[in-house]
Design a protein around this motif. Structure first.
Motif, mmCIF file in Angstrom:
data_model
loop_
_atom_site.group_PDB
_atom_site.id
_atom_site.type_symbol
_atom_site.label_atom_id
_atom_site.label_comp_id
_atom_site.label_asym_id
_atom_site.label_seq_id
_atom_site.Cartn_x
_atom_site.Cartn_y
_atom_site.Cartn_z
ATOM 1 N N LYS A 1 0.834 -1.205 0.000
ATOM 2 C CA LYS A 1 0.000 0.000 0.000
ATOM 3 C C LYS A 1 0.872 1.260 0.000
ATOM 4 O O LYS A 1 0.600 2.218 -0.733
ATOM 5 N N ASN A 2 1.934 1.243 0.819
ATOM 6 C CA ASN A 2 2.831 2.396 0.885
ATOM 7 C C ASN A 2 3.517 2.654 -0.454
ATOM 8 O O ASN A 2 3.680 3.801 -0.872
ATOM 9 N N LYS A 3 3.909 1.572 -1.139
ATOM 10 C CA LYS A 3 4.592 1.728 -2.433
ATOM 11 C C LYS A 3 3.641 2.290 -3.491
ATOM 12 O O LYS A 3 3.995 3.209 -4.235
ATOM 13 N N VAL A 4 2.428 1.724 -3.545
ATOM 14 C CA VAL A 4 1.462 2.170 -4.561
ATOM 15 C C VAL A 4 1.007 3.599 -4.285
ATOM 16 O O VAL A 4 0.864 4.410 -5.206
ATOM 17 N N SER A 5 0.787 3.921 -3.000
ATOM 18 C CA SER A 5 0.267 5.248 -2.646
ATOM 19 C C SER A 5 1.259 6.376 -2.946
ATOM 20 O O SER A 5 0.874 7.544 -2.998
ATOM 21 N N LYS A 6 2.529 6.033 -3.148
ATOM 22 C CA LYS A 6 3.521 7.066 -3.491
ATOM 23 C C LYS A 6 3.321 7.593 -4.896
ATOM 24 O O LYS A 6 3.708 8.723 -5.206
ATOM 25 N N SER A 7 2.718 6.755 -5.750
ATOM 26 C CA SER A 7 2.545 7.157 -7.148
ATOM 27 C C SER A 7 1.130 7.620 -7.485
ATOM 28 O O SER A 7 0.922 8.393 -8.421
ATOM 29 N N ARG A 8 0.127 7.137 -6.709
ATOM 30 C CA ARG A 8 -1.259 7.520 -7.002
ATOM 31 C C ARG A 8 -2.158 7.192 -5.820
ATOM 32 O O ARG A 8 -1.766 6.448 -4.920
ATOM 33 N N ALA A 9 -3.362 7.758 -5.862
ATOM 34 C CA ALA A 9 -4.348 7.466 -4.822
ATOM 35 C C ALA A 9 -4.910 6.067 -5.041
ATOM 36 O O ALA A 9 -5.119 5.644 -6.182
ATOM 37 N N LEU A 10 -5.139 5.338 -3.953
ATOM 38 C CA LEU A 10 -5.634 3.969 -4.062
ATOM 39 C C LEU A 10 -7.148 3.943 -4.246
ATOM 40 O O LEU A 10 -7.872 4.670 -3.567
ATOM 41 N N SER A 11 -7.609 3.082 -5.152
ATOM 42 C CA SER A 11 -9.039 2.900 -5.380
ATOM 43 C C SER A 11 -9.542 1.718 -4.570
ATOM 44 O O SER A 11 -8.757 0.979 -3.969
ATOM 45 N N ASN A 12 -10.863 1.518 -4.565
ATOM 46 C CA ASN A 12 -11.426 0.350 -3.869
ATOM 47 C C ASN A 12 -10.909 -0.952 -4.466
ATOM 48 O O ASN A 12 -10.661 -1.925 -3.746
ATOM 49 N N PHE A 13 -10.712 -0.973 -5.786
ATOM 50 C CA PHE A 13 -10.180 -2.184 -6.415
ATOM 51 C C PHE A 13 -8.737 -2.431 -5.988
ATOM 52 O O PHE A 13 -8.309 -3.589 -5.862
ATOM 53 N N ASP A 14 -7.961 -1.362 -5.769
ATOM 54 C CA ASP A 14 -6.583 -1.516 -5.284
ATOM 55 C C ASP A 14 -6.582 -2.218 -3.929
ATOM 56 O O ASP A 14 -5.766 -3.119 -3.690
ATOM 57 N N PHE A 15 -7.481 -1.793 -3.038
ATOM 58 C CA PHE A 15 -7.560 -2.432 -1.722
ATOM 59 C C PHE A 15 -7.981 -3.895 -1.858
ATOM 60 O O PHE A 15 -7.493 -4.761 -1.136
ATOM 61 N N PHE A 16 -8.892 -4.169 -2.788
ATOM 62 C CA PHE A 16 -9.324 -5.551 -3.063
ATOM 63 C C PHE A 16 -8.132 -6.389 -3.505
ATOM 64 O O PHE A 16 -7.885 -7.492 -2.992
ATOM 65 N N LEU A 17 -7.356 -5.872 -4.450
ATOM 66 C CA LEU A 17 -6.223 -6.603 -5.012
ATOM 67 C C LEU A 17 -5.098 -6.776 -3.993
ATOM 68 O O LEU A 17 -4.525 -7.866 -3.859
ATOM 69 N N LEU A 18 -4.770 -5.719 -3.261
ATOM 70 C CA LEU A 18 -3.709 -5.799 -2.253
ATOM 71 C C LEU A 18 -4.097 -6.760 -1.136
ATOM 72 O O LEU A 18 -3.246 -7.498 -0.612
ATOM 73 N N GLY A 19 -5.379 -6.765 -0.766
ATOM 74 C CA GLY A 19 -5.849 -7.696 0.255
ATOM 75 C C GLY A 19 -5.698 -9.134 -0.209
ATOM 76 O O GLY A 19 -5.290 -10.021 0.549
ATOM 77 N N ALA A 20 -6.012 -9.387 -1.485
ATOM 78 C CA ALA A 20 -5.907 -10.741 -2.042
ATOM 79 C C ALA A 20 -4.461 -11.207 -2.089
ATOM 80 O O ALA A 20 -4.134 -12.331 -1.693
#
Length: 303
Positions: free
Chosen positions: A187-206
């Motif tokens: 999450k920290n790595k992705v959030s450095k480049s863009r805002a996280l969407s609900n699908f991002d949380f779904f994918l990172l959780g998986a």
């Protein structure tokens, strides 16, 4: 009031949503984990075979055996976990420069402390849920609810019976440690480049749950068997004895019974959980503001 309560409420709500959506896979996985005799005609050969046999013998309700205790358990589990995790996280972040995230080591320590608190508080719930799900150690249909099953365990085995498999469960604290550490770091790595969407949380959780479940699954099998009612000659006096007995009688593959359904269930559960939690967080904050437990001026920000 801090955001800890809001995280606890949204985590509990997310857990209920994810458990309700994936419970048939929980039921199938639990039955495969405790099954020792694969040769009988009633034995479950795999996930699909278990699904159709349960459906044919018990109907749709068989796939949802123990659902109420499972939903209750996951709500309490996630509520305690998120409250403790966010509390420890806040301590670490307060000691750092503002806005600096936790390190990997700090994420693991926060997960370990929160996980131990969850195990000690909820092991009786999951012992009862395992008995209800696999239908072992239950006398008659009249006892098929969490309260009567809990009372039956205490009467037959004492309070210690409710803590069957607690040592394996404490070792399995490494599961959420791996899960939440991977999740936080990604999450920290992705959030450095863009805002996280609900699908991002779904994918990172998986992804995070896939890593955790794959590594810790053998302990999960042993915990499930310890929590299910077994004869004296089948009981595992220790985790190590459990490993030795399973390998001696079933081979290494015995440690991975039901892993296919468990991985699918765990990944989907974690994915739905993280996505639902993020959606429910703002609602939890709003409820606390309306209830007067939190000041409106801080309602818009997340911890």
């Amino acid at each position: 009031m801090s955001d800890n309560v809001a995280h606890a409420l949204s985590g509990a709500g997310g857990g209920i949503v994810s458990m309700a959506l994936t419970y048939p896979l929980v039921s199938i996985s639990s039955r495969l984990q405790v099954q020792k005799n694969d040769d009988s005609k009633d034995a479950y050969k795999n996930t699909a075979d278990a699904f159709f046999k349960i459906l044919a013998k018990e109907g749709p309700k068989g796939l949802y055996a123990g659902l109420s205790s499972g939903v209750f358990g996951i709500a309490i589990t996630n509520g305690i976990y998120y409250y403790c995790y966010e509390a420890v996280k806040a301590v670490f972040e307060k000691a750092k420069a503002q806005g600096k995230p936790m390190s990997t080591g700090e994420s693991m320590l926060a997960g370990a402390l929160a996980g131990c608190a969850v195990v000690l508080a909820t092991n009786p719930i999951w012992t009862i849920n395992t008995r209800l799900t696999v239908r072992k150690g239950i006398d008659g249909e009249a006892k098929l609810n969490m309260f009567t099953v809990g009372r039956s365990i205490v009467e037959k085995e004492g309070v210690a019976g409710l803590y069957a498999g607690v040592k394996a469960a404490l070792i399995l604290v490494i599961n959420p440690i791996i899960q939440y550490t991977v999740f936080e770091q990604l999450k920290n790595k992705v959030s450095k480049s863009r805002a996280l969407s609900n699908f991002d949380f779904f994918l990172l959780g998986a992804i995070s749950k896939l890593c955790a479940t794959g590594i810790t699954y053998p302990y999960l099998v042993i915990k499930s068997r310890m929590q299910s009612a077994q004869g004296d000659d089948e009981k595992y006096p220790s985790i190590w004895e459990g490993f030795k007995k399973i390998i001696a009688t079933e081979g290494v593959k015995g440690l991975y019974k039901g892993i296919s359904s468990k991985i699918v269930q765990s990944v989907l559960t974690a994915a739905f959980l993280f996505m639902a939690k993020e959606i429910l967080f703002d609602w939890a904050v709003w409820i606390l503001v309306v209830a007067g437990a939190r000041k409106a001026r801080v309602a818009a920000g997340k911890a």
